[in-house]
Structure formats: C-alpha cells, structure tokens
Enzyme design. Structure first.
Site, mmCIF file in Angstrom:
data_model
loop_
_atom_site.group_PDB
_atom_site.id
_atom_site.type_symbol
_atom_site.label_atom_id
_atom_site.label_comp_id
_atom_site.label_asym_id
_atom_site.label_seq_id
_atom_site.Cartn_x
_atom_site.Cartn_y
_atom_site.Cartn_z
ATOM 1 N N HIS A 106 48.697 41.036 -43.428
ATOM 2 C CA HIS A 106 47.306 41.338 -43.082
ATOM 3 C C HIS A 106 46.678 40.222 -42.254
ATOM 4 C CE1 HIS A 106 47.160 44.554 -46.146
ATOM 5 N NE2 HIS A 106 46.063 44.926 -45.552
ATOM 6 N N ILE A 107 46.822 39.001 -42.703
ATOM 7 C CA ILE A 107 46.078 37.909 -42.060
ATOM 8 C C ILE A 107 46.905 37.124 -41.050
ATOM 9 C CG2 ILE A 107 44.587 37.727 -44.076
ATOM 10 C CD1 ILE A 107 45.920 35.040 -44.733
ATOM 11 N N PHE A 108 48.224 37.275 -41.064
ATOM 12 C CA PHE A 108 49.048 36.539 -40.114
ATOM 13 C C PHE A 108 49.694 37.434 -39.059
ATOM 14 C CE2 PHE A 108 49.243 33.768 -43.980
ATOM 15 C CZ PHE A 108 48.448 32.754 -43.462
ATOM 16 N N GLU A 148 36.314 50.107 -42.673
ATOM 17 C CA GLU A 148 36.970 50.728 -43.820
ATOM 18 C C GLU A 148 36.063 51.723 -44.561
ATOM 19 O OE1 GLU A 148 40.085 50.544 -44.846
ATOM 20 O OE2 GLU A 148 40.742 49.063 -43.380
ATOM 21 N N GLY A 198 48.310 41.082 -38.835
ATOM 22 C CA GLY A 198 47.642 42.367 -38.880
ATOM 23 C C GLY A 198 46.185 42.373 -38.509
ATOM 24 N N HIS A 202 43.038 58.041 -47.574
ATOM 25 C CA HIS A 202 42.500 56.824 -46.958
ATOM 26 C C HIS A 202 42.753 56.833 -45.449
ATOM 27 C CE1 HIS A 202 41.614 52.358 -47.091
ATOM 28 N NE2 HIS A 202 42.243 52.466 -45.935
ATOM 29 N N GLU A 203 44.005 57.028 -45.057
ATOM 30 C CA GLU A 203 44.330 56.999 -43.630
ATOM 31 C C GLU A 203 43.659 58.137 -42.869
ATOM 32 O OE1 GLU A 203 45.534 54.391 -42.490
ATOM 33 O OE2 GLU A 203 46.086 53.600 -44.451
ATOM 34 N N HIS A 205 40.235 57.114 -41.760
ATOM 35 C CA HIS A 205 40.249 56.374 -40.499
ATOM 36 C C HIS A 205 40.403 57.329 -39.316
ATOM 37 C CE1 HIS A 205 40.224 52.347 -42.047
ATOM 38 N NE2 HIS A 205 41.373 52.473 -42.695
#
EC number: 3.4.24.70
Length: 803
Positions: free
Chosen positions: A715-717, A613, A719, A583-584, A587
């Site tokens: 993730h949302i706070f 992604e 990232g 996966h990485e 990217h």
C-alpha cells in the site's frame, strides 16, 4: 501510485490485511499508473445469464479489512470491430501520425498498442510490443507537446482541451501494459516495462514542469473571467497549478534536476518493491502428503490445495487423499490460519507470510530505506518538513487532523481489543487448548473462528454454498438497479479480454448505455498480483468524444483474487469475498456513473484521496441489509435461501472482535504516518524499530522481533498510499454516515431507499472531482459528517463515550 497514476488502480494489498487501495489523479500525474494456465474450464456451470461463457473476439497474438486476515500478430479481424467508435481513445488519425513520426514505420503498423481501438487489445499485446510502441508514442507526443507550448493560450480550447488529448493517449496505452503486468505477468513483460519506464517518467516530468502550460493555467486563474468558470473548471485549474508546484516547476534548474532524478529512482524502486512481493509470494510452496497434517481444513480448501497440486505436476491429487500444495496466496493462506488444527503448520505459514520479501535477492529492506530517504529529500526540496506534509496537500485532512482521528479511534478500540483477547484466551482454555495461556499470532485467527462458530453458531465454510459468484453478481446488479436506476447486462464478445475467465458488462440507464466494465474474479498466483482493485480503462470525457457523439463513455476493470471454481462447482465465496466484490464495485460506480464531462475531473479523477474510499466502503454496508443479502444468498444446488436465523446470526456477528480489527487498521495507518513524519532515514531507529514502537499502542500482542511485515506493505511502498493509509478510516467515517442516511429514511421503505439512492448517485457518484468532497457530502447528507454512525456500526460507541 506515486502521487498517482491515472489508471487509478485500487489494490487490496497482499499484506496481512484485506482492504483495498485506490488512486485518484490530476493531469500532471495521469501517466503514473502504477504464463502457465492454471485451469482450463468454463467460467461457471451456471444458468445465470451473467456468467454464461461466450467466445470473446480474438486477435492472433483490488479492509486489508478482513476480520480474519492477519493478511502473427495480424490485426484484429474486421468482423470483431464494433459498429460504433465512441470508445476510441484517440482520433482516427493518431496511429498514422505516430507512424509518420516513428523512425521505423513497419514497427508501428503491426503494433496493437499504436492502433486506434474501441477497447484495448488485451489479447494481442505482448512484451515485444512495449519497447517500440512506447518509444514511438513518446516521440510523437514530444512533438505534440512542443507544438502546444508554442501555441498555448490561457483558454479552454487552447490549453485544457489539447492537453487532455495529449495525455490521454499515453495514459491509456501505458495503462494497458501496466494492467497486463498486474494480471498476466511475465519476465519478458517486466523487462520491457523496466526498459521504457525511465523514458516515460522523463516525458511526464517534462510535461508536469512545462512553464508555458503552468503560466497559462495561472493566467486563467488571474483573469477577469475566473469567477464565471464552473466550479469543476475552477477545481481543475487549481489542481493543475498545485500539481505543477509539487512536480518541481518552481525549483531552480539544479534543484529541478535533482528532483527529477529522485522521481525516476522512486518510480523504479516502487516497481521493484512490488515485483519482489509477488515473486516472494510465488516462491513459497508447501507440499503435504500426510492427511493428519490437514486436520480441520474444510473440503473447499482441500479441493483448492489438490487443484494446486495437480497444476504442479501431481496428476493424481485429490481433495480426499492429496497430495496438497499450500501457497501464500490469499485463498490458500487464509483457510490454513482459520481452520488448520496443526499449530506447527499455522506457525510455519504465518512466519513465511510475515517474512515475505525480506531476505536474499528479494529483500525489500534496503528498498524501503531508500524510498523513505528519497521521499524526505523530495519534501525538503519542495519546502516541506516531511513527506506527510507533501501528501496532505492533495487531501481533505492535514497531518494533525489525520493523527487526531487515528488517536480518537485508537482510544475507542483499545479497551474492546484487550477484552477480545481475554475472551479468546478464556474460550481456548475452556476447549482444553494447551496454548490457551500463551496465545500468539498464529493462534488468534484459528481460535477467533472457533469462538465465532460457538458464539453465533456460524461456520463460514458452511455458508460458502449460499454465496456462488453468479448469484452474488445477480444480487449486486439488482441492488444497483434499485439504488441508482441502472441496468447491468453481459456484453461478452464485445471487447477482447486477457483471460478466458474475464467477463465484460454494459451499464445502461433510461438514456441508454452509459459505461462498460471488465471483471476478473479469480486468483492466479503464477501470474496475477494479489489483492483486489478497480482500475480505469477510459474516462468519461467530452473532449475525447468521437465524431457524432457527445461524450466518450467510461470503461473500468474490477479485479479480485477470490477462490476459483473447483471441479464442476462454481466459485463458492466466503462472506469476506462477497464484501470485497461489493467494495470494488463501489469504486467502479463512482468511475462509471459520473456526470462530469470535463475529463480531468470526471469519476475518481481529482477526488481527494481520503474521500475516494467513500463509495466502496458505503457499498459494503449493503452486504448486511436483509433484502440484499437474501437476494444473493441462494444455495448453488438447491436454490434454497439462507435461513432467517442464520442471517440474524450473521448480523449479530458483524461487531465480533470489532475492537481488534479496528486496532489492526489503525496500526497500519499510524505506522505509515510515523514513517513519513518523524522517522529519520539513517538515524538511530530502523524501520523495524519504528514498527515495534508503534505496535506498543496498537497491538495487544506485540509483533515478533523478526516481524518483517513492512517488506510486504505494498500500500505505502508500491500502491500510492504513502502517508495516506489513514484514508481508509477517514473515508469510513464518511461512508458509515452516508449509509446512515438510508437508515434514517427507512431501509424497509423501498420508495425512500430509491429516492435516497438517486440523491447519492446525483452527488457522491456523479460529481467526481469537480466539487470539493466535503461540499459533495453536505449536498447529499444535509450536514457535515459525524463519526457516530461508524462507532455505532462497529459496536464501539459506548467505548468511545467512556474513553
């Protein structure tokens, strides 16, 4: 990453999940990037050339997807300098210019952050360099910005090129210290970054709200020559205008001042949130001395726990007899949830994980409330109804389209997820489990693993010896050669590294070197953030090319947190860890194989967040491709290839509990969207009330009343995925459909695979943010994306048809 940092950081958040986070950036956001030694051994006792330890130059100083994760200073010696300079991130005169501008030239001359370097001096930078280095740099760049504003003209040479040079210096330097904070955290480094962060944010706001620069970009768009610009340049200009508006340039002075205060506070809160999660994770340690409590745990886990005990002072700890130390770090937490027969131990760890950063000095509750409040205020200032609308302005989707996709996938996943739970209960009952009638959160992972072993005769622990990191990397690099025509070779010793386990690689094709990357594979709980991510070190850029070269080559870093070597064995990976590396690397490929020479739209830059992604999730599919898997699955001792029947079982198990795992991701995405659209901070509902309400439609087993998962939802706070977590599913549609192009061509037809791979490289990987992602996809696939391949790959197509 706020709306994000150009050191575009991809993170598998250290929440109860296992997907990766990503970042993309346009110019006004380039600057927002978001120890005891655990082991002292060689990287691998392996013959693989990719993993032979070598001396590195020394100055003197990553889907939440896991199917089971419910989770001195003298300057460097000239002998280590490179014989070429095309990686230097700034003109050779930059350091002297900064020295001249700085109030104390002596502080600059010895500061590694302010020297001209070919690769960042990761081994030399210390906390003491941060304050003087960043302040001297900001002082210099402020002067550069003032000069640009005086002389700016609506042309490429007089606007875009000097602006890219200006922001590149700070984005690279800030990226160095931000990266070190993620992989080699210390209290001193944190404090230094916290001190200069407001000054850095002030400068980036000053840059983003520059009227002369904004007006020059608008003049380019309105000029008669607009239609003659390349698509990449048009996209770049449009993005800068849009970003300037979102940075508050059109606000009245009073409102702009309020906006800037909000941005400063959000930056501070995001960092504090991340630090609290890391500290809360490190804080938990459980020492076990009774072997009975460890029943069911495999030797690999026991060895890891004993190794942790040794690092905590229990010198005589062994895998067989203990004592053992268990932490909340992924490689420690997951084996307990999968294999420990001790139900009380599983419950204790589950509750500890779900309550991280939710009490005492590390409580993130108030931070979350304030973040959501400030994001809503920011949206209102900009003229939007909610923060989700702000977020979607730079994405492919709209709020409505994202919600529509989530509901379509939720309805297709709910029935299979309910059946998954019934199957689990029936199996547990057949095994005589007392808890079979009341399975709960700390039971599902354990019994899922037992059912999978029973149904497919696959034991993940027994697979580990077939997935040694050296062989996995050899196979991954061989795949890259087949698909994209690139060779990857070790380049250890060329660049300084931050830890002795870090490897450095050179990427080449028929034209010669085209990129470089670092790889930091192992978990280091005492100093390294959890998860996995890809980050940008240098971008490809024609403007930043050094004299005698045509372009600056891209450099990336890949960071994972997988199981480290134990004793004299190499790192033996779980299949999920193999998927994470693939996966990485996806990217990294998009960053490194870009053909865009416009630095501000090269690689992952300016790629809409919900498309970024695509390459990473696309690469995961190859873990199930027979030839690829067989090339990496070699027993680390005997060299034996994974038996054919085991491969077939692994393939059959791919859709095991697919409904449950899909629903879990949809819960995170739906909760994120709900908090950023309909939630009213300070209203009748708390954030935990919203979590419970969303869970009614997205969790077969309701969350515990005391569930505080949100306090670790980095993730949302912290990232960059605020109102963007749906992107994983959005991009999953794209990636599954992209892989289906190879299926259509014939996975056994090597010629067709290579041709399709080259087409993928020349479109998805090469075009970067210079072309709209939907156009890029159509150019590769010949049509717009369809969700059918994703549902087919997940075994949910029939459920979707009947939903």
């Amino acid at each position: 990453m706020k709306r994000i940092t150009i050191i575009a950081t991809f993170v598998i958040a250290n929440t109860l999940m296992a997907t990766t986070t990503t970042s993309r950036a346009s110019l006004s956001l380039l600057l927002r990037r978001s120890p005891p030694k655990l082991r002292n051994s060689k990287f691998f006792p392996s013959s693989s050339s990719h993993f032979r330890p070598s001396a590195s130059p020394k100055s003197y100083p990553c889907p939440i997807w896991s199917s089971s994760f419910s989770f001195c200073l003298p300057p460097r010696s000239t002998s280590t300098r490179l014989p070429f300079r095309h990686f230097s991130f700034s003109p050779p005169s930059m350091s002297s210019a900064i020295a001249a501008a700085a109030s104390d030239e002596s502080l600059v001359s010895s500061n590694p952050l302010l020297q001209d370097f070919d690769f960042p001096p990761f081994d030399s930078v210390d906390a003491e360099h941060v304050r003087p280095g960043i302040r001297a740099l900001l002082q210099h760049l402020e002067g550069e910005l003032e000069q640009l504003e005086k002389c700016v003209e609506p042309s490429w040479p007089k606007l875009v090129e000097p602006l890219e040079k200006l922001v590149d210096r700070l984005s690279v330097v800030w990226g160095v210290i931000n990266h070190l904070k993620a992989v080699k955290d210390t209290p001193e480094l944190r404090a230094a970054i916290e001190d200069v962060q407001p000054e850095k944010v002030k400068f980036q706001l000053r840059l983003g709200q520059s009227k002369p620069i904004y007006n020059a970009f608008k003049a380019i768009r309105e000029s008669p020559d607009w239609s003659s610009l390349s698509e990449a340049r048009q996209r770049l200009v449009e993005a800068q205008i849009k970003e300037a508006v979102l940075t508050g340039i059109a606000l009245d002075d009073d409102k702009r001042e309020e906006f800037n205060k909000i941005e400063q506070e959000l930056e501070k809160l995001s960092h504090k949130f991340s630090e609290n999660v890391l500290d809360a994770t490190k804080k938990f340690e459980k020492l076990i001395t009774d072997k009975k409590e460890m029943e069911g745990l495999p030797p690999s886990a026991l060895g890891l726990f004993a190794q942790a005990a040794v690092s905590k002072g229990h010198e005589n700890a062994t895998a067989e007899n203990g004592p053992w130390v268990i932490t909340l770090d992924g490689p420690s937490y997951l084996p307990v949830m999968q294999h420990a027969k001790n139900r009380a131990l599983r419950e204790e760890l589950y509750r500890a994980y779900l309550s991280r950063a939710s009490s005492g000095d590390l409580d993130n509750t108030a931070i979350i409330d304030q973040i959501l409040k400030l994001r809503l205020e920011k949206a209102k200032l900009l003229g939007y109804n909610n923060y989700a609308e702000v977020s979607m302005t730079m994405k492919m989707a709209t709020v409505e389209k994202a919600a529509e996709l989530l509901e379509k996938l939720r309805s297709a996943s709910w029935g299979p997820a309910v059946q998954d739970m019934e199957d689990l209960k029936s199996f547990a009952k057949s095994q005589g489990a007392e808890e079979s009638g009341s399975l709960t959160h700390w039971d599902t992972t354990f019994w899922s693993e037992r059912l999978r072993e029973s149904k497919y005769d696959i034991n993940e622990e027994e697979l580990r010896p077939y997935f040694s990191l050296p062989k996995v990397m050899d196979g991954l690099f061989s795949l890259a050669k087949t698909l994209f025509g690139v060779d990857i070779e070790p380049a250890d010793g060329v660049a300084p590294v931050w830890n002795s386990d870090v490897r450095f690689y050179r990427v080449k094709d028929s034209s010669g070197p085209i990129a470089y990357f670092y790889f930091d594979p192992y978990s280091r709980p005492s100093e390294k953030r959890g998860g996995a991510w890809m980050g940008e070190v240098f971008s490809r850029s024609q403007v930043m090319a050094q004299k005698g070269t045509s372009v600056r080559l891209p450099v990336a870093h890949m960071v994972c947190n997988q199981t480290p070597p134990v004793g004299d064995k190499p790192s033996l990976m779980t299949f999920r860890e193999v998927e994470t590396v693939f996966h990485e690397f996806g990217h990294a490929l998009q960053h490194m194989l870009t053909k865009q020479d416009e630095g501000l739209v090269a690689g992952i830059r300016n790629v809409e967040w919900d498309a970024v992604e695509l390459p990473s999730q696309f690469m995961e599919n190859w873990c199930y491709h027979r030839d690829t898997l067989m090339s990496i699955a070699k027993h680390y001792e005997t060299g034996e290839t994974l038996p054919e029947e085991v491969y077939k079982k692994l393939l059959a198990a791919r859709t095991f509990r697919a409904g449950s795992f899909s629903l879990r991701q949809l819960k995170f995405a739906s909760l994120d969207l709900e908090l950023h659209t309909n939630y009213i901070p300070g209203g009748p509902e708390s954030i935990y009330d919203v979590d419970q309400r969303v869970s009614l439609k997205t969790q077969v087993i309701p969350p515990l009343p005391e569930d505080r998962f949100l306090c670790g939802f980095s993730h949302i706070f912290a990232g960059g995925y605020a109102a963007g977590y749906y992107s994983y599913k959005w991009a999953e549609v794209l990636s599954a459909d992209a892989f289906s192009a190879f299926e259509d061509a014939g996975l056994d037809d090597i010629k067709a695979v290579k041709e399709t791979g080259q087409r993928f490289r020349n479109t998805v990987l090469a075009l970067g943010g210079g072309k709209a992602p939907l156009k890029v996809f159509v150019e590769f696939r010949g049509r717009e994306p369809s969700p059918e391949p994703l549902l087919r790959h997940n075994g949910l197509l029939a459920a979707s048809a009947s939903a």
